[in-house]
Design an enzyme around this catalytic site. Sequence first.
Site, short mmCIF file in Angstrom:
data_model
loop_
_atom_site.label_atom_id
_atom_site.label_comp_id
_atom_site.label_asym_id
_atom_site.label_seq_id
_atom_site.Cartn_x
_atom_site.Cartn_y
_atom_site.Cartn_z
N HIS A 143 0.79 -1.13 -0.03
CA HIS A 143 0.24 -0.11 -0.14
C HIS A 143 0.88 1.26 0.01
O HIS A 143 0.60 2.29 -0.66
CB HIS A 143 -0.85 0.08 1.21
CG HIS A 143 -2.01 1.22 1.28
ND1 HIS A 143 -3.21 1.13 0.77
CD2 HIS A 143 -1.67 2.27 1.61
CE1 HIS A 143 -3.64 2.06 0.93
NE2 HIS A 143 -3.00 2.98 1.41
N LYS B 232 -7.24 12.94 -6.43
CA LYS B 232 -6.79 11.75 -5.96
C LYS B 232 -8.27 10.55 -5.71
O LYS B 232 -9.10 10.89 -5.48
CB LYS B 232 -6.33 12.04 -4.41
CG LYS B 232 -5.68 10.51 -3.73
CD LYS B 232 -4.40 10.15 -4.85
CE LYS B 232 -3.90 8.64 -4.09
NZ LYS B 232 -2.93 9.07 -3.00
N HIS C 201 -10.38 1.21 -1.19
CA HIS C 201 -10.59 0.76 0.31
C HIS C 201 -11.57 -0.66 0.13
O HIS C 201 -12.27 -0.78 0.76
CB HIS C 201 -11.30 1.91 0.99
CG HIS C 201 -10.57 2.01 2.40
ND1 HIS C 201 -11.44 2.05 3.75
CD2 HIS C 201 -9.41 2.07 2.76
CE1 HIS C 201 -10.55 2.18 4.77
NE2 HIS C 201 -9.20 2.37 4.19
N ARG D 268 -8.92 13.52 3.16
CA ARG D 268 -7.48 13.75 3.78
C ARG D 268 -6.27 13.75 3.12
O ARG D 268 -5.52 14.29 2.98
CB ARG D 268 -7.31 12.91 4.85
CG ARG D 268 -8.31 13.17 6.14
CD ARG D 268 -7.94 12.52 7.39
NE ARG D 268 -7.26 10.90 7.39
CZ ARG D 268 -8.19 10.12 7.57
NH1 ARG D 268 -9.70 10.20 7.50
NH2 ARG D 268 -7.79 8.71 7.29
N ASP D 269 -6.48 13.02 1.81
CA ASP D 269 -5.50 13.15 0.94
C ASP D 269 -5.23 14.35 0.04
O ASP D 269 -4.14 14.84 0.01
CB ASP D 269 -5.54 12.12 -0.14
CG ASP D 269 -5.04 10.67 0.16
OD1 ASP D 269 -4.03 10.51 0.95
OD2 ASP D 269 -5.59 9.85 -0.46
N ASP E 296 -1.82 13.73 5.69
CA ASP E 296 -2.82 13.01 6.19
C ASP E 296 -2.31 11.57 7.13
O ASP E 296 -1.12 11.36 6.88
CB ASP E 296 -3.86 12.46 5.25
CG ASP E 296 -3.45 11.26 4.38
OD1 ASP E 296 -2.36 11.43 4.10
OD2 ASP E 296 -3.99 10.24 4.60
#
Length: 997
Positions: A256, A324, A328, A349-350, A511
């Site tokens: 990841h 972005k 998930h 948050r990215d 983040d």
Amino acid sequence: MSETVTRNVPTATSADASSEAQPGDQSVWQIDLFPADGIPDRLAEDVLADAADLGLPADLKIKAARTFLVQGSISKEQAQEIANRLLVEPVVEHCVVAKAGSEVLSEIPNGFDRLINVMPLPGVTDPQAESALGAIKGLGFDASAVRTVKKYWISSLDDAHRETLTQKLLCNDSIETIVEGTLQLDRLDLGREYEFKKTLVQIAELDDDALVAISKEWQLSLSLVEMKTIQAHFVSLDRDPTDVELETVAQTWSEHCSHKTLAGRIKYQDENGTIEFDNMLKETIFAATVQIREDLGDDDWCVSVFKDNAGIVKFDDQYNVAFKVETHNRPSALEPYGGANTGIGGVIRDTLGTGMGAKPVCNTDVFCFADPDTPFEELPPGVMHPRRIMRGVVSGVRDYGNRMGIPTVNGAVYFDDRYVGNPLVFCGNVGILPKEMSFKEPQPNDLIVSIGGKTGRDGIHGATFSSAELTEESDITSGGAVQIGNAITEKMAMDVLLKCRDEGLYTAVTDCGAGGYSSAVGEMGEDIGAEVWLDKVPLKYDGLSYTEIWISEAQERMVFSVPEENWKRFEAICAAESVEATVIGRFEPTGNLKLKYKDEVVSDVSMAFLHDGRPPVIREAIYESKPATELAFDSSGRDFGADLCSILGSLNVASKHWVIRQYDHEVQGGSVIKPLVGADNDGPGDAAVVRPVLDSRRGLVIGNGMNPHFGDHDPYHMAASSIDEAIRNCVAVGADPKRIAILDNFCWGHTDRPATLGSLVRAALACRDLSVKFQTPFISGKDSLHNEFSYTGEDGDRHTISIPSTLLISAMGQVDDVATCVTMDLKSPGNLLYQIGLTKDELGGSHWSLVSETSGGNVPQVDIDGAIATYNATHAAIKSGLIRSCHDLSEGGLAAAVAEMAFAGGLGAEIDVAGIEVEAANVDLARLFSESNSRFVVEVTPENQADFESAMNNVAVVRLGKVTDGDSVTITSGDTTLISEPLSKLKSSWQKPLDLA
């Protein structure tokens, strides 16, 4: 190992509580909320609807209630006041208030057999409880804890059916627990005081099997080569690693965080020869963007690509925009609501953590599920029913985006039975930031500051879990990788971030996502070094070890680099908005990442080893092309009208209005073209258009392209078609084809197999080729590998289900003036209809072939030169006002596109396809349903006919027919009527399959 690490999960049972001293006057009050008389019991109705999918008895009865448990120095009268003022809505609810465990709460109504309480596991984020506790304290009541419960009274069931009901519907073992009967709770407090113990992991003398065992048992997802590299490194230091050092390396080296497979060395072979990549991603997708930027020279409109949390491009003279898209998948397979909820929260948050912070302006989402009507008995063991997954995922994205005040404007939903064990959840966010704030650089001696949510055990091993295969036991072994989000906390953090940004109070921000502080601080301080004081981190509850604090992926946290002289002002802004801000360390120019707990060093690892020490992953990749086979089909006497209705009613084409209408598209006031358009706002728009700056008419266009079925034929052409579709969607509403940026999201099966990796490399080669030729740069991306589900079948054998190779291409275009944009719905009777672009005999992987269960045929390919000419001409015609409506030809081909345009506009259409030239054994079949790329149907007024045809002089265009004021779609081929269907039937076919409201 010299010591073992024990991760105790705190509980809240009366037995545990009795072992500790109780506060003198603390009570636990139970407040049950029931529907008022005459109000439907929605919670029970939802469960009963899902119960039917699981084959539970039709006479099952359920009664439900929502419950708040409130602990504090509170009297009965005060508990009642809390209920009346904060918790109950008197118009639709009534409540019962009593001490937890009292007799008044233990009665089972007539006709029911037992009471089942479902409550979050200790430590699982409970946003409703957190909000309620804050509100109760705000009213001046002395409350110390709140928890929520869902209560169900059920009628009699046998043991097997009761287990199905509780385990498959009422409770998710990953995040919840069941208590039968009356709740006997006298304390809600969580956790025990942590007893510090530094743990060393003795790996110096371990053999290969022992190293592999550690990786597996600790869920590190590290290979033997990686474990041996770690072993050798610490042997060279003449010491063993601590547990947190081992965990830190695993987080940093995870798939990841480091993309180690795709960014590794790959030897690729296909029929054209061998290619040896030192870094496959860098030499394909990254290389394409580098070449495009060189080609553009001074006109380069890219700002920051593949460096930050999101890609950044120029927007206007004042602002840049960031985009972005994240995946998930695995958390959503275990806990659909929480997984999707934190997926959208994480990607928001990215962009917040991009540059010096971008303000989110819109969300996107794409989901992949198995058929929601799959019979329960056909599901593999250990998976949730697809309908439950779908409902949970959609509501998770809905709640987070809506609560944060960010419109969800674009997306798609795909269905394939191979997603049954591995649903895919793609979440995207677009943000806007002042152009001078597009870069960041933490400075030596800056303070490391954390704001937002507190840290708990939720999300531990999320980054490493993303590299693991799912099995029927994943909910047990990996439940801790699931997080639960709190959108309100993130909204508050966003507000203070933007205020502090505008005052210039920090030098960098990121983040706190996968890997938690480990990744956030480790990446931010890579070029400097950092010292972190783990005992300073704010915790949700006691009992967390230093390792858990460091790698927790608890949500809603952002990390800043703050010059010490700015700290007081930074802290004051956070305090004014009730956002917790804490100094947890300092960026020390040592080149090392040092962690302390109560002044004792528990980790000291060089940044060089963390970020550059991972051994290169070397892979073999092989692709063997499949020879094309003819579409063995005789179309004579075929009912094409029935075929069209079947296509419109197939899950991948059918209306997604049930999903779309749950999202807020209007918030922030910038939406121009929404997901649904037309006379009744229920036609399928091609792309979204938003104005991120409300005093400007310049707009952003958001679209996407994805078709996994093409990948079953050839992953190269699947990837090419996905790029073409994403661009096509944007151009269809008015975007300038010369100003479109794209993102890639690869979701594949186990790439340890050369053939599987070979198909991925082939798709990446297509991305490189198409990107360069279209001059559409990739600016960001994300991969998710090992998307397979394994289980033991009734035959005793091990079975594996791999997802179809899936590539999502997301596109962000721009338009000078949103007033020139067009939608796909027909506008006026008498207008003319044209097809732009060439039709070919390309039915391989098409939706017609799927509904007709016909194999073979040619997969659609992209004629890039023709596509570029088509897109430039179409854009110029739209910008000049020559086109009234435009719809791209994709799923279902021409027939489906015309039908959608007609029922979206509430107008009829009469077209003749005889003028469409195509070489095919079944000419009319190809004309109607071929899914050849780079095509549009457009509507033109008679007054603009000559100018339009002149504008299309250099591209393939054919006049099809006209818009009518009738109520049907008629398609002929010369004197032969191929299709004649009423709009009502076409629209009903399209809307009915997923009409789940």
